[in-house]
Design a protein around this motif. Structure first.
Motif, PDB file in Angstrom:
ATOM      1  N   HIS A 196     -77.932 -95.649  16.044  1.00 15.68           N
ATOM      2  CA  HIS A 196     -78.279 -94.716  14.869  1.00 15.68           C
ATOM      3  C   HIS A 196     -78.756 -93.537  15.598  1.00 15.68           C
ATOM      4  N   ARG A 197     -78.620 -92.352  14.681  1.00 17.68           N
ATOM      5  CA  ARG A 197     -79.093 -91.012  15.308  1.00 17.68           C
ATOM      6  C   ARG A 197     -80.486 -90.876  14.866  1.00 17.68           C
ATOM      7  N   GLY A 198     -81.314 -90.533  15.878  1.00 24.93           N
ATOM      8  CA  GLY A 198     -82.716 -90.373  15.637  1.00 24.93           C
ATOM      9  C   GLY A 198     -82.958 -88.651  15.232  1.00 24.93           C
ATOM     10  N   ILE A 199     -84.143 -88.546  14.442  1.00 21.96           N
ATOM     11  CA  ILE A 199     -84.454 -87.281  13.892  1.00 21.96           C
ATOM     12  C   ILE A 199     -84.443 -86.153  15.156  1.00 21.96           C
ATOM     13  N   ASP A 200     -84.759 -86.726  16.232  1.00 22.85           N
ATOM     14  CA  ASP A 200     -84.762 -85.788  17.593  1.00 22.85           C
ATOM     15  C   ASP A 200     -82.991 -85.479  17.800  1.00 22.85           C
ATOM     16  N   GLY A 201     -82.138 -85.969  17.263  1.00 23.83           N
ATOM     17  CA  GLY A 201     -80.757 -85.666  17.447  1.00 23.83           C
ATOM     18  C   GLY A 201     -80.152 -86.656  18.437  1.00 23.83           C
ATOM     19  N   ARG A 202     -80.985 -87.460  19.269  1.00 23.94           N
ATOM     20  CA  ARG A 202     -80.491 -88.373  20.219  1.00 23.94           C
ATOM     21  C   ARG A 202     -79.953 -89.647  19.642  1.00 23.94           C
ATOM     22  N   LEU A 203     -79.072 -90.304  20.364  1.00 26.47           N
ATOM     23  CA  LEU A 203     -78.561 -91.538  19.941  1.00 26.47           C
ATOM     24  C   LEU A 203     -79.299 -92.652  20.490  1.00 26.47           C
ATOM     25  N   TYR A 204     -79.957 -93.452  19.749  1.00 22.42           N
ATOM     26  CA  TYR A 204     -80.705 -94.847  19.661  1.00 22.42           C
ATOM     27  C   TYR A 204     -79.824 -95.730  19.262  1.00 22.42           C
ATOM     28  N   THR A 205     -80.402 -97.287  19.761  1.00 22.46           N
ATOM     29  CA  THR A 205     -79.747 -98.535  19.575  1.00 22.46           C
ATOM     30  C   THR A 205     -80.609 -99.514  19.356  1.00 22.46           C
ATOM     31  N   THR A 206     -80.235-100.365  18.515  1.00 25.34           N
ATOM     32  CA  THR A 206     -81.464-101.402  17.971  1.00 25.34           C
ATOM     33  C   THR A 206     -80.602-102.927  17.953  1.00 25.34           C
ATOM     34  N   GLN A 207     -81.077-103.785  18.626  1.00 24.79           N
ATOM     35  CA  GLN A 207     -80.593-105.187  18.585  1.00 24.79           C
ATOM     36  C   GLN A 207     -80.479-105.953  17.142  1.00 24.79           C
ATOM     37  N   ALA A 208     -79.146-106.282  16.940  1.00 25.71           N
ATOM     38  CA  ALA A 208     -79.198-106.609  15.570  1.00 25.71           C
ATOM     39  C   ALA A 208     -79.092-108.360  15.630  1.00 25.71           C
ATOM     40  N   TYR A 209     -78.340-108.956  16.593  1.00 26.96           N
ATOM     41  CA  TYR A 209     -78.275-110.312  16.747  1.00 26.96           C
ATOM     42  C   TYR A 209     -78.341-110.775  18.376  1.00 26.96           C
ATOM     43  N   GLU A 210     -78.828-111.950  18.798  1.00 28.73           N
ATOM     44  CA  GLU A 210     -78.827-112.251  19.997  1.00 28.73           C
ATOM     45  C   GLU A 210     -78.566-113.869  20.177  1.00 28.73           C
ATOM     46  N   TRP A 211     -77.953-114.303  21.139  1.00 30.71           N
ATOM     47  CA  TRP A 211     -77.776-115.746  21.367  1.00 30.71           C
ATOM     48  C   TRP A 211     -78.010-115.766  22.846  1.00 30.71           C
ATOM     49  N   SER A 212     -78.774-117.134  23.064  1.00 31.32           N
ATOM     50  CA  SER A 212     -78.920-117.283  24.608  1.00 31.32           C
ATOM     51  C   SER A 212     -78.671-118.793  24.776  1.00 31.32           C
ATOM     52  N   LEU A 213     -78.280-119.180  26.134  1.00 28.78           N
ATOM     53  CA  LEU A 213     -77.787-120.651  26.252  1.00 28.78           C
ATOM     54  C   LEU A 213     -78.970-121.562  26.398  1.00 28.78           C
ATOM     55  N   GLY A 214     -78.882-122.554  25.294  1.00 31.22           N
ATOM     56  CA  GLY A 214     -79.700-123.402  25.213  1.00 31.22           C
ATOM     57  C   GLY A 214     -80.659-123.175  24.202  1.00 31.22           C
ATOM     58  N   ALA A 215     -80.856-122.014  23.337  1.00 29.60           N
ATOM     59  CA  ALA A 215     -81.849-121.532  22.263  1.00 29.60           C
ATOM     60  C   ALA A 215     -81.438-122.093  20.900  1.00 29.60           C
ATOM     61  N   GLU A 216     -82.286-122.284  20.251  1.00 31.74           N
ATOM     62  CA  GLU A 216     -82.176-122.669  18.779  1.00 31.74           C
ATOM     63  C   GLU A 216     -81.751-121.576  18.007  1.00 31.74           C
ATOM     64  N   SER A 217     -80.927-121.867  17.009  1.00 32.74           N
ATOM     65  CA  SER A 217     -80.298-121.064  15.796  1.00 32.74           C
ATOM     66  C   SER A 217     -81.677-120.309  15.343  1.00 32.74           C
ATOM     67  N   GLN A 218     -81.525-118.828  15.143  1.00 35.33           N
ATOM     68  CA  GLN A 218     -82.499-117.971  14.473  1.00 35.33           C
ATOM     69  C   GLN A 218     -81.823-117.463  13.199  1.00 35.33           C
ATOM     70  N   GLN A 219     -83.102-117.208  12.269  1.00 36.54           N
ATOM     71  CA  GLN A 219     -82.461-116.573  11.194  1.00 36.54           C
ATOM     72  C   GLN A 219     -83.014-115.046  11.033  1.00 36.54           C
ATOM     73  N   GLY A 220     -82.319-114.215  10.720  1.00 40.41           N
ATOM     74  CA  GLY A 220     -82.622-112.730  10.669  1.00 40.41           C
ATOM     75  C   GLY A 220     -83.434-112.436  11.966  1.00 40.41           C
ATOM     76  N   ASN A 221     -82.759-112.429  13.057  1.00 43.75           N
ATOM     77  CA  ASN A 221     -83.446-112.007  14.467  1.00 43.75           C
ATOM     78  C   ASN A 221     -83.285-110.485  14.824  1.00 43.75           C
ATOM     79  N   GLU A 222     -82.901-109.809  13.832  1.00 39.22           N
ATOM     80  CA  GLU A 222     -82.884-108.361  14.270  1.00 39.22           C
ATOM     81  C   GLU A 222     -84.125-107.798  14.838  1.00 39.22           C
ATOM     82  N   LEU A 223     -84.018-106.959  15.932  1.00 45.01           N
ATOM     83  CA  LEU A 223     -85.115-106.409  16.343  1.00 45.01           C
ATOM     84  C   LEU A 223     -85.649-105.076  15.609  1.00 45.01           C
ATOM     85  N   THR A 224     -86.832-104.790  15.733  1.00 46.69           N
ATOM     86  CA  THR A 224     -87.007-103.286  15.255  1.00 46.69           C
ATOM     87  C   THR A 224     -87.325-102.114  15.954  1.00 46.69           C
ATOM     88  N   VAL A 225     -87.249-102.528  17.384  1.00 44.72           N
ATOM     89  CA  VAL A 225     -87.496-101.644  18.759  1.00 44.72           C
ATOM     90  C   VAL A 225     -86.163-101.127  18.831  1.00 44.72           C
TER      91      VAL A 225
END
Length: 966
Positions: A196-225
C-alpha cells in the motif's frame, strides 16, 4: 562361496592387451576406471578422475577399502558396501550402484559399475574392474523434475482448494495451500505480503498470511505492522515492480537486507512478485533455513503463478466479504427503515420489511392488499406499474392498523424476482411532513399578512406625514420668496431644515422596509459618475461650511465616460457617508476620493473612499456599526442624532450593487469608509475640439492647502496642460512676473480665495495693478466657502469665473474651457433665476386636482411662479368633468381624494371620447411614495409621479418636460 557350476574362463593375454588399450582411452575421457585386487584388497583408480575432482588425500593407485568407504556419503555407505561385498563373495557377477562421493570439490553423485575379470582356480574373484562416472548434473535434472512435478501437483491442488473455499473456512484453506506449497518446495516458511502507498508517498508492505514448517493452522493472522521498502529491503521494490524474482542466498544480498533476514535464520530465499494489470500488488516468499539452494526458472514460474492464484483468492474473498457486509448493511437498513418496503407477485407477499408487515398486517407467503382510503387509487397504481413499469411518488392515503388515515407517497417498480416478474413497492409516510407543510403555509400566510400590514402601515404613515409636510415645506418655500427680516428668514430656514430632516427619516424607513422585504430594485441607466459625485458634494457643501470644514473631492483618474447603473442609489450612498463624515467631524477636512482601479473594454471598477478627521470610533463601536437602528453612541447623553438606519441602508445598497463596504477608524483621529463597484461602460463622448484647445496652455495654481493643490494639479495635468503650483499670493505674483520676463506667460490662474496673509481677492487686485505685465491671464477664483459672498466681494475684479470646492474633473475642465473661449466672467456655479420660464410653459393651461385646502394653496402659489393658467378642483369626478368641458395642457392629479380617487379619475379621462385625450399629460402629485404607488400611477394611465412634499425645482422640471404647446 562361488558357484561350483561356474568355471573360470581360461587366461587370455589378448584380453589383457585390450584392457590396457581401454584404460588408455578412458584415462582421458570423463569416465574413471577402477580395479580391485584380492591380493592387496585395494583399489586402483585412474589418477585423472581423482585430479579432476580434487581428491588429493589418498593414493589413487593404492586406495584401501576403508579409504573408499570414508569417501562415500555416510547415508550411502551401507548400500555401497553391501553390494560390493556380494560381488567379492561371488554372490553376484555385476556391480551397479549410484551413491554420493565426497570430493575436494564437494559431494557429487556417481554411477559405479564393474565385474569380475579374473578368478582363482577355486572360482573366487581375483580381480574386479569397472568404471565410475560423475552423474551429478543428470541427478540434479532428475531432482528438479521431481520438485517441479511436486510443485505442479501442489499448485493444482491449491487451485482446487481455493476455488472451493470461502467464508469462515477461507483462512484455513489458505493455510492448507501454504502447507502444500511449503512441503512441495521443501522450505521452512511461506508467506504473502500486500503493498500500500503511505501518506508520505512511499511504498509500504504488510504481511497478509504466513505458514511455518511444523506450526499449527492460524485464523486471520494478518499483521498490522508495515515496513517501507526503501528502509528495510531497499532493492526489492525496483526488482519486484519489474516483475523479476529475488532468488538468492542471504549471504550474497546487500547488508541492509541481510540485517533483516539473517536474524530469522534464513539461508536461501525466493520472492516472487504479484502484479495485477501491471500494478505491484505484493509478493509471495519462500524461506529455506537449512541449506543453500537456488530455485530453477520453472520453479520460479510455478511459485509465481501460485502467488497470483493466492492473491486473486484473497482479493476475491475480500470483495465477497465486502459485498456480504454491504448486503447485510442494506438488509439492516431496509428492515429498520421507517419506509415500508415489499416485493409482491399476484397479490402474494414475497418479502417485506418489518414496517410493511406491521402496516399491512401480512407476512411473507400471505396475500396482501394496501389498505387504501380511496379504492380508485389501487386501480391507478396497478395500471401505471403494468403499463409503464414504474410509478414514482404517487400521493395517496391509507389506513393504519388503528384506523388512522396516513398520507403516503407510493412508488412501484416492476422487477424480475427469482426468474419471475414481481413488483417492488415502497411507501413513504409523509403525514408528519404534510402537517408541517400546513403549519408552514399558515405561518407564511401569517408572515405575509404581517409584512403586508406593515407595508400598508408604512404607506399610510408616509402618506399621512407627507400630506402636512407638503404644506409645511411649501409654505416655508413661499415665505422665503417674500420680504423677511433676518430673524424671520432664520426661523423659516430652520423650519425647512427640520422638515427636510423629518422627510429624510421617512425615506430611510421606507428604504429599509424595501430592503428588508427584498423588494429594493436597482435601475440600469446611463449616468456620469463625475456629475453624481459633484451633485452629492453640493448637497453636503453648505453643512460643511457651517461646521468650518473643508470638503475635498479627489477625482483624479475617474472614468469620464458614461456608465450604466443606478445614479440615484449611488448618490444616496455617497450622501449618507459624506453627511455622516461632516456630522462627526468638528474640525479639519472631509475628503471623497474616487479612483479607477481597473478598466476593461466594457467594464470599469471604481474605488470610493470617504475620509474624515473626526471623532473616530473604537473597535467595540465598529462591531455594531452597520446594524439597523443602532448608533456608535446610544447613550441618553449622546451629542449626535439620527435613527441608526443610514449606514445599514448604505451597506445593503452597496451589496445590491455588487460591492462590499469596509471601514477603518481611530478614536479622535478619524474614519475612512471604502468600497468598490463595477459598472458597464458606454461609448465615451468624444471631446477632441475641447481637448485640443486646452492642450499645451500654461496654468498657475495657487492654494495654501497642499492636499487641494495636489488634487487640482493632477486634474489639470490630465488635460495635457503645462502646470506650475505655488502656495501663496506673493509667490503667485512672483511666478507671474517671471513668466512675463521669460516671454512664456500664463493663460489661466486658478486662485484660492481664503489664504493667510494675502487672500485670493487681494492677490487679484495686486495683479490688476501691475503695470509691467502685458496680457494678464484669465483668473478663476476657487472657493470652498460661501460662493455668494465671494461673488459679491469680487465685483469689479474682472474674474473669468468661479470654481466651487469640492473640486471635480468636469468643474475645472468646464471653467477653464469657458474662460479661454469667452474671456468673460460668468458666475460659474450660480443657479440661474427661475422666475422667468421658457415660453412654452408660460400661459399653459393646467388643471390642479387636490382635496386638501392647504396643499391647494401651496400648489397654486408655486404654479403662479411659472405664470400658468390654473384651474383647481377638489376630487376626481370634478377633474373628469373639467377635462370634458375644457382643454388643458397638463393635469396635476392627487391620488387619495373623496368621491373619486385620482387613479380612477385618470382611467375615466383616458376613456373620454375627445380628440388628443391620450396625449394629455397627467402627473400624479401625491403623498404615496412607495415603488408600488409609482407603478399603480403608470398603470392607471398617468405619465409621471411626483411625491409630496413637492420640490419646487422638480415641479418646474416636470412642467418643462411634459408641457408641449404649439
Amino acid at each position: 562361496m562361488p558357484n561350483a557350476s561356474i568355471s573360470p574362463p581360461p587366461f587370455d593375454p589378448t584380453l589383457v592387451k585390450y584392457r590396457d588399450q581401454m584404460e588408455s582411452i578412458l584415462r582421458w575421457a570423463d569416465v574413471g576406471t577402477w580395479e580391485w585386487s584380492r591380493t592387496d584388497r585395494a583399489f586402483k583408480v585412474n589418477p585423472e578422475f581423482f585430479a579432476k575432482h580434487s581428491i588429493t588425500d589418498v593414493d589413487p593407485n593404492n586406495l584401501t577399502e576403508e579409504e573408499w568407504l570414508r569417501m562415500v556419503d555416510p547415508q550411502d555407505r551401507d548400500q555401497a558396501m553391501t553390494q560390493f561385498a556380494d560381488l567379492v563373495a561371488g554372490k553376484r557377477t555385476i556391480y551397479d550402484d549410484i551413491y554420493r562421493l565426497i570430493t575436494g570439490n564437494g559431494t557429487i553423485s556417481v554411477h559405479a559399475r564393474g565385474g569380475t575379470v579374473e578368478f582363482s582356480p577355486d572360482g573366487d574373484p581375483l580381480r574386479i574392474t569397472g568404471t565410475i562416472q560423475d552423474i551429478s548434473a543428470l541427478r540434479a535434472i532428475e531432482e528438479a523434475i521431481l520438485r517441479r512435478d511436486r510443485l505442479l501437483a501442489a499448485s493444482n491442488e491449491s487451485a482446487r482448494i481455493l476455488l472451493s473455499s470461502g467464508g469462515d473456512g477461507f483462512d484455513h484453506a489458505i493455510w492448507k495451500v501454504f502447507d502444500l506449497l511449503g512441503h512441495a518446495s521443501e522450505v521452512d516458511r511461506v508467506y504473502v505480503w500486500k503493498n500500500h502507498r503511505g501518506i508520505d508517498g512511499r511504498l509500504y508492505t504488510t504481511q497478509a498470511y504466513e505458514w511455518s514448517l511444523g506450526a499449527e493452522s492460524q485464523q486471520g493472522n494478518e499483521l498490522t505492522v508495515s515496513i517501507a521498502f526503501e528502509e528495510a529491503i531497499p532493492t526489492w521494490e525496483a526488482t519486484l515492480t519489474a516483475n523479476r524474482c529475488i532468488n538468492s542466498l542471504v549471504r550474497n544480498m546487500p547488508q541492509a537486507e541481510q540485517d533483516q533476514l539473517s536474524p530469522q535464520g534464513i539461508i536461501s530465499i525466493l520472492v516472487a512478485p504479484i502484479l495485477f494489470e501491471n500494478e505491484f500488488w505484493g509478493f509471495i516468499g519462500f524461506d529455506d533455513c537449512h541449506r543453500e539452494r537456488e530455485w530453477s526458472s520453472p520453479e520460479e514460474g510455478i511459485l509465481k503463478s501460485a502467488g497470483m492464484l493466492i492473491a486473486s483468492a484473497i482479493m476475491r474473498e475480500k470483495t465477497t466479504r465486502a459485498l456480504e457486509n454491504e448486503r447485510l448493511f442494506f438488509q439492516q437498513i431496509i428492515q429498520t427503515s421507517p419506509v415500508s418496503i415489499a416485493v409482491v407477485r399476484n397479490g402474494i407477499l414475497l418479502s417485506a420489511n418489518k414496517r410493511f408487515q406491521e402496516l399491512c398486517l401480512a407476512k411473507p407467503g400471505e396475500s396482501v392488499a394496501l389498505p387504501l382510503v380511496n379504492s380508485d387509487d389501487h386501480r391507478k397504481i396497478l395500471y401505471a406499474v403494468d403499463t409503464h413499469g414504474i410509478l414514482e411518488n404517487f400521493g395517496t392515503q391509507i389506513y393504519d392498523p388503528g384506523g388512522m388515515i396516513l398520507d403516503m407517497l407510493y412508488t412501484g417498480l416492476k422487477i424480475d424476482h427469482e426468474g419471475e416478474p414481481a413488483v417492488l413497492s415502497w411507501l413513504v409516510d409523509i403525514t408528519h411532513l404534510k402537517r408541517i407543510e400546513k403549519e408552514l403555509i399558515q405561518a407564511r400566510d401569517l408572515a405575509e399578512s404581517g409584512t403586508q400590514a406593515k407595508g400598508e402601515f408604512l404607506a399610510r404613515m408616509s402618506h399621512e406625514i407627507r400630506t402636512p409636510m407638503n404644506a409645511v415645506l411649501g409654505l416655508a418655500y413661499l415665505c422665503i420668496q417674500t420680504k423677511l427680516t433676518s430673524q424671520q428668514h432664520d426661523y423659516i430656514t430652520k423650519i425647512q431644515t427640520a422638515a427636510k430632516n423629518l422627510l429624510g427619516i421617512i425615506d430611510d424607513i421606507l428604504d429599509f422596509s424595501k430592503i428588508e422585504a427584498g423588494k429594493m430594485q436597482l435601475e440600469r441607466i446611463p449616468f456620469s459618475l463625475t456629475e453624481v459625485v459633484r451633485e452629492t458634494t453640493l448637497v453636503v457643501e453648505q453643512k460643511a461650511k457651517e461646521n468650518g470644514l473643508e470638503l475635498i473631492a479627489d477625482l483624479h483618474g475617474i472614468d469620464e465616460g458614461f456608465l450604466l447603473g443606478d445614479p440615484l442609489r449611488l448618490r444616496q450612498v455617497l450622501t449618507n457617508l459624506l453627511s455622516n463624515a461632516v456630522k462627526f467631524t468638528e474640525k479639519g477636512t472631509v475628503t471623497i476620493s474616487v479612483r479607477t482601479e481597473n478598466v476593461e473594454p466594457d467594464l470599469v471598477t471604481q474605488a470610493f473612499s470617504i475620509e474624515d478627521t473626526g471623532i473616530g470610533m473604537t473597535p467595540e463601536q465598529l462591531q455594531g456599526l452597520f446594524q439597523s437602528f443602532s448608533q456608535a453612541d446610544g447613550s441618553t447623553t449622546r451629542r449626535y442624532g439620527g435613527t441608526g438606519l443610514g449606514l445599514a441602508i448604505t451597506k445593503n445598497l452597496i451589496e445590491l450593487m455588487g460591492g462590499r463596504i469596509q471601514v477603518k477608524s481611530i478614536p479622535q483621529q478619524g474614519t475612512t469608509f471604502r468600497f468598490q463597484l463595477q459598472f458597464p461602460r458606454l461609448r465615451q463622448m468624444m471631446e477632441d475640439d475641447r481637448n485640443s484647445l486646452l492642450a499645451k496652455k500654461r496654468v498657475l495654481i495657487v492654494d495654501d492647502d497642499h492636499v487641494a493643490l495636489t488634487i487640482i494639479e493632477n486634474i489639470v495635468l490630465s488635460f495635457n496642460m503645462r502646470v506650475d503650483s505655488v502656495d501663496s499670493g506673493r509667490a503667485a505674483i512672483s511666478a507671474l512676473i517671471q513668466a512675463t520676463n521669460n516671454n512664456d506667460p500664463y493663460h489661466i490662474i486658478l486662485l484660492d480665495w481664503k489664504m493667510p496673509r494675502m487672500d485670493g481677492l487681494e492677490t487679484v487686485r495686486r495683479i490688476r495693478a501691475m503695470k509691467d505685465v502685458g496680457n494678464l491671464p484669465q483668473i478663476l477664483m476657487v472657493s470652498a466657502y460661501d460662493r455668494g459672498e465671494c461673488i459679491r466681494q469680487a465685483r469689479g475684479l474682472e474674474l473669468a469665473g468661479f470654481v466651487v470646492k469640492p473640486i471635480s474633473y468636469s468643474s475645472i475642465r468646464d471653467a477653464i474651457f469657458d474662460a479661454l473661449v469667452s474671456h468673460s466672467a460668468p458666475e460659474h456655479g450660480e443657479m440661474a433665476s427661475h422666475n422667468d420660464q421658457d415660453d412654452h410653459v408660460k400661459g399653459a393651461r393646467i388643471l390642479l386636482v387636490e382635496d386638501n385646502k392647504i396643499n391647494q394653496m401651496v400648489a397654486t402659489e408655486l404654479l403662479k411662479m411659472s405664470a400658468v393658467e390654473l384651474t383647481v378642483v377638489a376630487d376626481g369626478q370634478q377633474a373628469v368633468d373639467a377635462v370634458k368641458q375644457q382643454n388643458f395642457d397638463l393635469v396635476l392629479m392627487d391620488v387619495q381624494m373623496p368621491v373619486m380617487d385620482g387613479l380612477t379619475a385618470t382611467r375615466e379621462i383616458r376613456l373620454l371620447d375627445k380628440p388628443g385625450i391620450d396625449k394629455l399629460p397627467i402627473i400624479a402629485m401625491t403623498a404615496h411614495a412607495m415603488d408600488a404607488d409609482y407603478q399603480r400611477s403608470i398603470e392607471a394611465g398617468m405619465n409621471d409621479h411626483l411625491t409630496k412634499p413637492i420640490d419646487p425645482i422638480k415641479l418646474r422640471l416636470a412642467l418643462e418636460n411634459w408641457i408641449v404647446r404649439k
